[in-house]
Design a protein around this motif. Structure first.
Motif, PDB file in Angstrom:
ATOM      1  N   GLU A 119     -12.305  -6.746   0.673  1.00 54.25           N
ATOM      2  CA  GLU A 119     -11.927  -5.564  -0.105  1.00 54.25           C
ATOM      3  C   GLU A 119     -13.020  -4.497  -0.146  1.00 54.25           C
ATOM      4  O   GLU A 119     -12.760  -3.358  -0.545  1.00 54.25           O
ATOM      5  N   GLN A 164      -6.971   1.869  -4.163  1.00 54.25           N
ATOM      6  CA  GLN A 164      -7.526   0.719  -3.459  1.00 54.25           C
ATOM      7  C   GLN A 164      -7.948  -0.376  -4.441  1.00 54.25           C
ATOM      8  O   GLN A 164      -7.745  -1.570  -4.176  1.00 54.25           O
ATOM      9  N   PRO A 215      -6.376  -2.767   0.141  1.00 52.89           N
ATOM     10  CA  PRO A 215      -7.262  -1.599   0.115  1.00 52.89           C
ATOM     11  C   PRO A 215      -7.450  -0.964   1.493  1.00 52.89           C
ATOM     12  O   PRO A 215      -7.464   0.264   1.625  1.00 52.89           O
ATOM     13  N   HIS A 272      -6.020   3.100   3.194  1.00 47.74           N
ATOM     14  CA  HIS A 272      -6.837   4.093   3.909  1.00 47.74           C
ATOM     15  C   HIS A 272      -6.545   4.090   5.403  1.00 47.74           C
ATOM     16  O   HIS A 272      -6.280   5.123   6.006  1.00 47.74           O
ATOM     17  N   ALA A 290       0.830  -1.203   0.000  1.00 45.06           N
ATOM     18  CA  ALA A 290       0.000   0.000   0.000  1.00 45.06           C
ATOM     19  C   ALA A 290       0.868   1.258   0.000  1.00 45.06           C
ATOM     20  O   ALA A 290       0.567   2.244  -0.685  1.00 45.06           O
TER      21      ALA A 290
END
Length: 302
Positions: free
Chosen positions: A153, A127, A138, A142, A107
């Motif tokens: 997801e 994402q 994903p 965040h 990520a």
């Protein structure tokens, strides 16, 4: 030479319920995912024409099997970028521990290269790309507190928690394969669980004691019988006087939620002395996902 450094937090599962099988081989799940302050550091440096990865941890692969490498390659493929990148990972999150260490590094690569390469991709687009590589990515993009469904997801933000202290423990020489845990779940005995609505209500009311009461992980029914040392670690943390304890993801990390960082540190010292075969970490819940620590602009030509 342009580079950036990103903070890549780990995650714990406050709730993990498996609700059925999917035709793609994954399982349908309902989870509450929570970022913690225990984090890796990922440095990205635009360099050459190839993807290179380095990490001093002996169990982290330096090739195409690493999710961080795959994230860079996927961005190259989808955006037509021809430049290379050197990925340097400083591991703090335990490896093979059910805390999304590989996923959060991937990520960080997606978020960092989006900026370094000026791609202009939205959070949702990052994402979506991450979901092609792993179900936890994903969320890691965040961070915070999220309800996850589907194969993990499909995310819905939940109220950010006020910091709750956590003590994590993992046997130093033990890893558990996520694929193994989910594959063997079909034959595992079902356990009584608190309803997901109870966990969501506890989060909405910022009630740490109730959150601890409703901690739940279906994969414990697979992992704990097969790995009795993980079951014993959970029992030890349950007796520590906190709000509750459970395994994170497919394990073998177990965590306890506690009333204070001070108590967590005191327990860490006592348990580490009594159990040298187990590594312990003190952390707390965090509302943040991937964040930029340092961004170095392109150096002017000599």
């Amino acid at each position: 030479m342009q580079s950036c450094v990103l903070n890549a937090p780990g995650k714990i599962n406050l709730y993990l319920e498996i609700t059925g099988d999917r035709p793609d081989g994954y399982h349908r799940v309902v989870m509450v995912l929570q970022s913690v302050e225990l984090s890796d550091r990922v440095r990205l440096t635009l360099k050459g024409n190839e993807i290179r990865l380095r990490c001093e941890h002996p169990d982290v692969p330096h090739n195409e099997s690493n999710l961080a490498y795959q994230a860079a390659a996927l961005l190259q493929e989808r955006t037509g970028q021809e430049g290379g990148v050197e990925i340097a990972i400083e591991k703090q999150i335990p490896v093979g521990a059910g805390m999304a260490g590989g996923s959060t590094d991937a990520a960080a690569v997606l978020v960092g290269l989006n900026q370094l390469w000026n791609l202009g991709l939205t959070l949702q687009e990052l994402q979506a790309l991450g979901s092609e590589l792993g179900s936890d990515i994903p969320f890691c993009v965040h961070g915070g507190t999220m309800l996850a469904i589907g194969r993990g997801e499909k995310l819905s933000p939940l109220p950010d928690l006020q910091p709750i202290a956590a003590l994590l423990g993992k046997h130093r020489d033990l890893s558990v394969s996520t694929a193994w845990a989910y594959t063997h779940y079909k034959t595992a005995a079902k356990r009584d669980r608190g309803p997901i609505s109870a966990m969501l209500s506890a989060i909405a009311h910022q009630d740490a004691a109730e959150i601890g009461r409703y901690l739940y992980n279906d994969l414990e029914s697979v992992v704990l019988p097969y790995y009795p040392q993980v079951a014993q670690l959970k029992a030890t943390l349950q007796q520590a006087g906190g709000f509750g304890a459970t395994m994170s993801g497919s394990g073998p990390t177990v965590f306890a939620l506690l009333p204070s960082i001070e108590l967590a540190k005191a327990l860490q010292a006592n348990l580490a002395a009594a159990h040298p075969e187990i590594a312990f970490w003190v952390t707390q819940t965090s509302p943040a996902g991937i964040s930029m620590v340092e961004n170095t602009p392109v150096s002017p030509p000599a």
